[in-house]
Every structure is written in structure tokens, then in C-alpha cells.
Design an enzyme around this catalytic site. Structure first.
Site, PDB file in Angstrom:
ATOM      1  N   ARG A   1       0.669  -1.211   0.511  1.00 27.65           N
ATOM      2  CA  ARG A   1       0.158  -0.253   0.707  1.00 27.65           C
ATOM      3  C   ARG A   1       0.863   1.014  -0.149  1.00 27.65           C
ATOM      4  O   ARG A   1       1.468   1.956   1.329  1.00 27.65           O
ATOM      5  CB  ARG A   1      -1.206   0.019   1.553  1.00 27.65           C
ATOM      6  CG  ARG A   1      -1.976   1.336   1.234  1.00 27.65           C
ATOM      7  CD  ARG A   1      -2.623   1.187   2.561  1.00 27.65           C
ATOM      8  NE  ARG A   1      -1.814   2.427   3.240  1.00 27.65           N
ATOM      9  CZ  ARG A   1      -1.904   1.859   4.558  1.00 27.65           C
ATOM     10  NH1 ARG A   1      -1.886   0.691   6.053  1.00 27.65           N
ATOM     11  NH2 ARG A   1      -0.724   2.837   5.596  1.00 27.65           N
TER      12      ARG A   1
ATOM     13  N   HIS B   1      -3.591   5.002   4.449  1.00 26.41           N
ATOM     14  CA  HIS B   1      -4.503   3.802   3.787  1.00 26.41           C
ATOM     15  C   HIS B   1      -5.911   4.981   3.688  1.00 26.41           C
ATOM     16  O   HIS B   1      -6.976   4.842   3.396  1.00 26.41           O
ATOM     17  CB  HIS B   1      -4.526   3.659   5.885  1.00 26.41           C
ATOM     18  CG  HIS B   1      -5.692   2.918   6.212  1.00 26.41           C
ATOM     19  ND1 HIS B   1      -5.971   0.983   5.556  1.00 26.41           N
ATOM     20  CD2 HIS B   1      -7.123   3.158   6.537  1.00 26.41           C
ATOM     21  CE1 HIS B   1      -7.258   1.216   5.994  1.00 26.41           C
ATOM     22  NE2 HIS B   1      -8.326   1.860   7.152  1.00 26.41           N
TER      23      HIS B   1
ATOM     24  N   TYR C   1       4.103   5.946  10.521  1.00 23.72           N
ATOM     25  CA  TYR C   1       4.635   4.570  11.441  1.00 23.72           C
ATOM     26  C   TYR C   1       5.366   3.713  10.235  1.00 23.72           C
ATOM     27  O   TYR C   1       5.513   2.413  10.514  1.00 23.72           O
ATOM     28  CB  TYR C   1       3.501   3.998  11.867  1.00 23.72           C
ATOM     29  CG  TYR C   1       2.126   3.605  10.649  1.00 23.72           C
ATOM     30  CD1 TYR C   1       2.578   2.871   9.530  1.00 23.72           C
ATOM     31  CD2 TYR C   1       0.973   4.468  10.329  1.00 23.72           C
ATOM     32  CE1 TYR C   1       1.187   2.858   8.426  1.00 23.72           C
ATOM     33  CE2 TYR C   1       0.469   5.046   9.979  1.00 23.72           C
ATOM     34  CZ  TYR C   1       0.272   3.587   9.244  1.00 23.72           C
ATOM     35  OH  TYR C   1      -0.648   3.938   7.793  1.00 23.72           O
TER      36      TYR C   1
END
Length: 479
Positions: free
Chosen positions: A367, A371, A380
Site C-alpha cells: 500500500r 490508509h 509509522y
């Protein structure tokens, strides 16, 4: 309590009657305490166990158990014979062994990942290229590019405040388009929320995408659904699902209905790696295996469940191995290789329908985007990791290199096509913004045949609130 009181009695009785163990030691202790060699044992017991009236000594233990030793040897021979047997345990064959073994927590051999093209778009030497027509190949590429551009523009529209929410498929274009290309329009799709490419392939227009995002009256969900949660009854695609993994057991039910009706079709459902940590994933796999339903589970293993990495989700060798535990045929493919995904899904579909069985496909991808527009993935995961996958493992660029080497595409054609798609997306946004919103009454329709009194009261309350505070509500909202 009664069980534990009774067990010692049973053991004592067993030793006393079948082995004579306690009785032997009872009299052995008496004999050792006597000052002479006079025999304290009854003659009938001595004759029974030793064949003579001479007193036993501690060194005579072997003679005491001689008869029973022969009996044990016969029993051992019987055990060896039984090891060769198998038990039909409720329909499953169980083979016995005298060796205690535990199944290893990790297999000796890692699951092999199937791919056709390498990162530079060259066919793998030992790979047999799948038979894909030029027409399908070029549509796959064009739709991947369209999806890429559509994501970029709609994402910016959200940042401008024109829509509330968006989630991109950046980096996962191949696992969006290639499965759709390998299916037929009759196959039922139950997506998660990152598979708009399936709808795009089946004919969902850019205007239909925009209408849903801007929640106007042309939106099939009448503005009541969360953004990017598209769906089309006409295209055999259920509305996308926000709750994680709830679509999986539903898809098994859809597949079972296809089986009962003997349709030449299968159900196809998608989830991410995070979805495999939900109970619905495991329930769905078990349900599908037991009912032998024609269904494809396609898992986009993109490395991150929002901010949770794979290392904090499971210890298994990926996701494909989970299928084997439930008796489901599984495979792992390079999700950034369109030809590999197409070939795997096409083969899986044939097996699912012909053999009436579920198939699990794990597509390894990444990805690249956040998100969603509510997320900042740089908090992160390292930025260089994202850039590596954006540039070095880009599925669109890889596929483009391959079709250009085949002489099917050129730099000029690519540039022109991208310009045209951008114009089409911008036109769709402008048109969607001009279309009025659904009327307020649509908030309460399509659930009950007759609207219950509590919903009628809620509608009246909203209308009164709008009259009292008109500036707090959109001016273009049809009341």
C-alpha cells in the site's frame, strides 16, 4: 470429588487382582522382619506364584513376573500390528504411530510466490507466459492507469474540501484490475473497500464514481453510504464493506446459492492482511471448506493493517498457509505482477467451479498510499520504504515496460491517454458537484415497507431543526 476418591480404589484393585503386586510386597516385608528363615507366606500363595514352597528373595523378582512377562511380549506384538492400521474417524482417515511428534510451528520450506514478470517487466526464464489476448492486455493496462489517475485527482479533491473522505489503491493497481479481467460478468463480487478497479473493469464509469463520492441524487446509495463504498447491482458487485471481514462469510453464502442453483459462476471476495486477524475470516474459510462452495478468497497482503505491520499480526508463513489448515487449496502470487495475478485467478476460478471448492489466493503487494485521507503513514513507516515500492516495485510501470517491448504501446500513446483520463475525471467531478443532493426523505426509505412511527418522528425533528438553524445546513439540500 467422587471420581478422585474412586480412582485410587480402582488402581489398587487392578494391581491386586491382575498383577499381585501389593500382595507380594505385603508378605515380602513380613518375611524380611522375621528373625529366622521360617516362611511367613501361605503355602497356597507360594505354590501359586513360585511353584515351590521355598521362600522368595528380593533377587527373585524376575521369576515372580515371568508369566506376566510372556503375556506382555504377546501384547507388544499386537501393538506393532495395530500401528499399521488406520482409523476411520468420522469420515477422516487417521494413521497411528508410536512416535510422539508435534507439527512444527513453521514449515521447513517457505511458500513459493508465483510470478511471471520480474521487477523490470522481463518474463522469468522458466515461466510459461499465459495466453492473454492483446485486447485484454491493453484494457488491463489502460484501466490500471485510469485507476492511478483517478486516485490522484480524487485524493486532491478531498484535500481541497470538496469531498469528505477518500482511500487510494496506489501500489495495488494490479491486484485490482487483473482479478477482474480473469473473471466473468456472472461471477458475484463481494469487495472490501480497496477494490474499485473491479467495478472499473466491469464498466462502472468515472461519472458513477464521482456521483458516489459527492453523494448526489444520482448516487445509487442516495448519499447514505460512506465515501468510496461503491456498489452496483447491474454489475453483480455488492456494496463495499467498511466493517473488516464481514463480507467474507456473506460471500460464502452467496457461493452456496450459486452451487444450489448449479450456476456456471463463482463468488469472489477480497480482504486485506488485517482482515485475516478477524474471526470472520476463519469462520468463512471453514464454512466454505465444509460446504464445498465455489468461491475465491483473494487477500491483498499489502504489509500493513493501517499502522500494524505483519510482524505484529501473525507468525505464520504468510496467509496462503492458513487455507491448508482449513482444507482449502491455496497459493501465493506476486500481487504487483498483473500477468501472475491474472493467471492465478483464472486457474482458481476454473477449479472453484468445476470441482466445487473454495480457493485462497494471497497476493503480495504494498500500500504505497496512506490508509486513507484520515491517515499519515509516515508516522509509522519509513519514507524510503514507501518510495522504494513506489519507484522500484510499481506494478503499472512494470506492466508498461512489458507491453512496450511487445510493440503494443508507446511513450506518445501513454502521454496522450493520461491527458484524456485526467480531463474525463475533472469533467466527472464538475458534473457531480452540479447535481443536487438527494431529498431529505431518502434518509428514511428503502428499509421498511411502511415507515415506522419512530422514524417519522425523527424526520419531523430534522425538518424543524433545519427551519430553526438554516445556516447550519447546506443550502442545496432539498428539504
Amino acid at each position: 470429588m467422587a471420581m478422585w476418591i474412586t480412582r485410587p480404589r480402582n488402581i489398587t484393585h487392578h494391581l491386586k487382582t491382575n498383577i499381585g503386586f501389593l500382595e507380594f510386597f505385603k508378605y515380602q516385608r513380613i518375611w524380611l522382619r522375621t528373625s529366622s528363615y521360617s516362611n511367613p507366606l501361605p503355602s497356597n500363595l507360594i505354590a501359586k506364584n513360585y511353584g515351590s514352597t521355598s521362600p522368595p528373595l528380593l533377587r527373585d523378582w524376575a521369576s515372580f513376573f515371568t508369566a506376566r512377562r510372556y503375556k506382555s511380549e504377546n501384547a507388544a506384538k499386537q501393538v506393532v500390528d495395530e500401528e499399521k492400521q488406520a482409523l476411520d474417524f468420522l469420515g477422516g482417515s487417521v494413521t497411528f504411530t508410536s512416535d510422539l511428534e508435534f507439527i512444527s510451528e513453521s514449515p521447513e520450506k517457505k511458500v513459493h510466490c508465483y510470478r511471471v514478470l520480474d521487477d523490470n517487466g522481463y518474463p522469468i526464464t522458466s515461466t510459461r507466459l499465459p495466453q492473454v489476448s492483446n485486447e485484454i492486455t491493453m484494457k488491463m493496462y489502460r484501466d490500471m492507469v485510469t485507476l492511478q489517475i483517478m486516485d490522484a485527482i480524487f485524493y486532491e479533491a478531498q484535500r481541497q474540501g470538496r469531498i469528505c473522505f477518500y482511500a487510494t489503491t496506489t501500489g495495488e493497481e494490479a491486484v485490482n484490475i487483473a482479478p477482474a479481467a480473469a473473471l466473468t460478468p456472472h461471477d458475484v463480487i463481494l469487495p472490501q473497500y480497496r477494490e474499485p478497479g473491479v467495478l472499473l473493469w466491469r464498466g462502472f464509469t468515472l461519472q458513477e464514481f464521482a456521483n458516489q463520492l459527492f453523494a448526489n441524487k444520482e448516487d445509487y446509495g442516495k448519499g447514505r453510504q460512506m465515501h468510496v463504498h461503491y456498489g452496483s447491482n447491474k454489475l453483480n458487485c455488492f456494496t463495499m464493506s467498511a466493517p473488516i471481514a464481514t463480507q467474507l462469510p456473506q460471500a460464502v453464502g452467496a457461493a452456496y446459492s450459486l452451487k444450489m442453483e448449479k450456476k456456471d459462476a463463482c463468488a469472489v471476495t477480497f480482504c486485506g492482511d488485517g482482515g485475516t486477524s478477524e474471526g470472520d475470516f476463519h469462520a468463512a474459510l471453514n464454512f466454505a471448506a465444509v460446504m464445498e462452495t465455489p468461491i475465491l478468497f483473494i487477500c491483498r497482503n499489502n504489509g500493513w493493517a493501517i499502522s500494524t505491520p505483519l510482524s505484529e499480526q501473525f507468525r505464520s508463513d504468510g496467509i496462503a498457509v492458513k487455507g491448508q489448515a482449513y482444507g482449502i487449496r491455496s497459493t501465493q502470487v506476486d500481487g504487483n505482477d498483473p500477468l501472475a495475478v491474472y493467471t492465478a485467478v483464472r486457474a482458481a476460478r476454473e477449479m472453484a467451479i468445476v470441482e466445487q471448492r473454495p480457493i485462497l489466493i494471497e497476493a503480495l503487494t504494498y500500500r504505497v498510499g496512506h490508509h486513507s485521507t484520515s491517515d499519515d503513514s509516515t508516522k509509522y513507516r519509513p519514507a524510503d520504504e514507501i518510495e522504494f515500492w513506489r519507484n522500484e516495485r510499481n506494478p503499472v510501470a512494470r506492466f508498461r515496460k512489458w507491453i512496450e517491448r511487445n510493440g503494443w504501446w508507446s511513450e506518445k500513446e501513454d502521454s496522450q491517454f493520461r491527458i484524456e483520463v485526467r480531463q474525463q475525471v475533472m469533467q466527472a467531478i464538475q458534473a457531480a458537484e452540479r447535481i443536487e443532493k438527494p431529498p431529505l426523505s431518502e434518509m428514511f426509505t428503502d428499509v421498511y415497507d411502511q415507515t415506522p412511527s419512530n422514524l417519522q418522528e425523527q424526520e419531523e425533528m430534522i425538518r424543524e431543526a433545519i427551519k430553526r438553524h438554516p445556516k447550519d445546513y447546506p443550502s442545496d439540500l432539498p428539504v
